[in-house]
Design a protein around this motif. Sequence first.
Motif, short mmCIF file in Angstrom:
data_model
loop_
_atom_site.label_atom_id
_atom_site.label_comp_id
_atom_site.label_asym_id
_atom_site.label_seq_id
_atom_site.Cartn_x
_atom_site.Cartn_y
_atom_site.Cartn_z
N GLY A 32 -33.79 -5.79 47.73
CA GLY A 32 -33.07 -4.54 47.56
C GLY A 32 -33.72 -3.65 46.52
N HIS A 33 -33.20 -2.43 46.41
CA HIS A 33 -33.72 -1.49 45.42
C HIS A 33 -32.63 -0.51 45.04
CE1 HIS A 33 -36.13 1.74 43.58
NE2 HIS A 33 -36.96 0.77 43.26
N ALA A 34 -32.51 -0.22 43.74
CA ALA A 34 -31.42 0.62 43.26
C ALA A 34 -31.48 2.05 43.78
CB ALA A 34 -31.41 0.63 41.73
N MET A 35 -32.70 2.55 44.04
CA MET A 35 -32.84 3.94 44.48
C MET A 35 -33.20 4.05 45.96
SD MET A 35 -34.66 5.66 41.14
CE MET A 35 -34.21 7.34 41.58
N GLY A 36 -34.06 3.15 46.44
CA GLY A 36 -34.51 3.22 47.83
C GLY A 36 -33.69 2.40 48.81
N GLY A 37 -32.73 1.62 48.31
CA GLY A 37 -31.94 0.76 49.18
C GLY A 37 -32.58 -0.59 49.39
N PHE A 38 -33.85 -0.57 49.75
CA PHE A 38 -34.64 -1.80 49.86
C PHE A 38 -36.10 -1.46 49.66
CE2 PHE A 38 -35.00 -0.20 54.16
CZ PHE A 38 -36.30 -0.52 54.52
N GLY A 39 -36.88 -2.47 49.39
CA GLY A 39 -38.32 -2.29 49.26
C GLY A 39 -39.06 -3.30 50.10
N GLY A 40 -39.95 -2.83 50.94
CA GLY A 40 -40.83 -3.68 51.73
C GLY A 40 -42.24 -3.14 51.64
N VAL A 41 -42.99 -3.23 52.73
CA VAL A 41 -44.38 -2.80 52.68
C VAL A 41 -44.53 -1.28 52.57
CG1 VAL A 41 -45.39 -4.83 53.77
CG2 VAL A 41 -44.57 -2.94 55.21
N SER A 85 -43.46 9.86 40.08
CA SER A 85 -42.53 10.96 39.84
C SER A 85 -42.62 11.99 40.96
CB SER A 85 -42.82 11.62 38.49
OG SER A 85 -42.60 10.73 37.42
N TRP A 86 -43.83 12.23 41.42
CA TRP A 86 -44.07 13.20 42.50
C TRP A 86 -43.33 12.79 43.77
CZ3 TRP A 86 -45.63 17.96 42.34
CH2 TRP A 86 -46.22 18.58 43.43
N ILE A 87 -43.37 11.52 44.10
CA ILE A 87 -42.67 11.02 45.29
C ILE A 87 -41.16 11.06 45.07
CG2 ILE A 87 -42.27 9.01 46.77
CD1 ILE A 87 -45.22 8.19 46.15
N HIS A 88 -40.72 10.60 43.92
CA HIS A 88 -39.28 10.57 43.64
C HIS A 88 -38.66 11.97 43.70
CE1 HIS A 88 -37.84 6.54 42.66
NE2 HIS A 88 -39.04 6.27 42.18
N PHE A 93 -37.74 11.21 37.36
CA PHE A 93 -37.39 10.45 38.56
C PHE A 93 -36.75 11.29 39.65
CE2 PHE A 93 -37.20 7.69 34.85
CZ PHE A 93 -38.17 6.76 35.19
N GLY A 94 -36.77 12.62 39.49
CA GLY A 94 -36.21 13.47 40.53
C GLY A 94 -34.77 13.13 40.85
N LEU A 95 -33.95 12.95 39.82
CA LEU A 95 -32.59 12.47 40.04
C LEU A 95 -31.74 13.45 40.85
CD1 LEU A 95 -31.85 10.87 36.55
CD2 LEU A 95 -32.59 9.74 38.67
N ASP A 96 -32.13 14.72 40.88
CA ASP A 96 -31.39 15.71 41.67
C ASP A 96 -31.96 15.87 43.08
OD1 ASP A 96 -29.68 16.26 39.54
OD2 ASP A 96 -31.06 17.73 38.69
N THR A 97 -32.98 15.10 43.40
CA THR A 97 -33.62 15.21 44.71
C THR A 97 -32.69 14.67 45.80
OG1 THR A 97 -35.79 14.87 43.68
CG2 THR A 97 -35.64 14.54 46.08
N PRO A 98 -32.50 15.41 46.89
CA PRO A 98 -31.71 14.85 48.01
C PRO A 98 -32.27 13.49 48.43
CG PRO A 98 -32.11 17.17 48.36
CD PRO A 98 -32.93 16.78 47.17
N GLN A 99 -31.39 12.52 48.66
CA GLN A 99 -31.83 11.15 48.91
C GLN A 99 -32.80 11.05 50.08
OE1 GLN A 99 -31.73 8.59 47.18
NE2 GLN A 99 -31.80 6.75 48.45
N ASP A 100 -32.50 11.69 51.19
CA ASP A 100 -33.39 11.59 52.34
C ASP A 100 -34.75 12.22 52.06
OD1 ASP A 100 -31.48 10.20 53.73
OD2 ASP A 100 -31.25 11.66 55.34
#
Length: 301
Positions: free
Chosen positions: A149-158, A173-176, A185-192
């Motif tokens: 699992g992952h707190a921000m992405g839901g899960f982490g795989g490849v 940071s650029w991706i987040h 961490f781009g905390l205001d970034t829409p999740q999708d």
Amino acid sequence: MKKVLAKTHSSNGETAKVYMTNNINAEGLMKVYEALGKKASGKVAVKISSGEPGGHHFLSPQLIAPLVKEVEGTIVECNTAYEGRRRDTESHKKVMEEHGFAAIAPVDIMDEEGDMALKVEGGIHLQENYVGSHLANYDFIVNLAHFKGHAMGGFGGVLKNMSIGIASAMGKSWIHSAGKEKTGFGLDTPQDDFLESMAEASKSIVEYVNGNIIYINVMNNLSVDCDCDSHPAKPEMADIGIFASLDPVALDQACVDQVYAAPDGKALIERMESRHGIRTVEYAEEIGMGTRNYELISLDE
């Protein structure tokens, strides 16, 4: 080998092979690697998560050592965007030593000398992806991820392991922030937007190495938290196995399906759904990284 499942998630007409074993040991890892039929060659980067100090769910050196030796690989990582002992190269290398990785292979913090920009073709969020500059030193990537699992992405795989994982500290940071900020961490970034940015960053990696990459997910220590957490939650479900494919989309989808099929996956399912984690996989398919349709092939007797 026996085919244990064919699962369709989209109508794109393609199907990818995903190999699996329930044996989570060095022999099982070697078996799935060999089943792929694509030998790592040239200078090989083995991308893992070094694991935040305090945590203990990261892949063990004993598990991965024979594979790393077989491919004559260098274990690679990049620094984090958050404070801690993996924030700078010197302390990150000490973590690699403490966690046992430096004892089994050379290690390389790929953004030790900064980053470089990779072009993102057709991205709606990112036009460039900032990765550790040492990526240029490698011919082939073994994307060896711990699925969890992952707190921000839901899960982490490849997909996460080669997007956030190969991104430099600034690139994370650029991706987040979906291409808007180079710190934080781009905390205001829409999740999708964040989830789709991970897929776009992943695509840039695959294109940069011209497809010279293989994908493996180890499904053990299935906490709802990432190895980047220094105090991850205790796993509430049993270990499942090791899965591998030449298609990262099919592989992450197959592992998500394994969680849903497990009798004890409730906590991890809630984590994935509450963060809409599947969107990374869906969007990766939409931008041409692979297919969510797969045939699962067991390598166990």
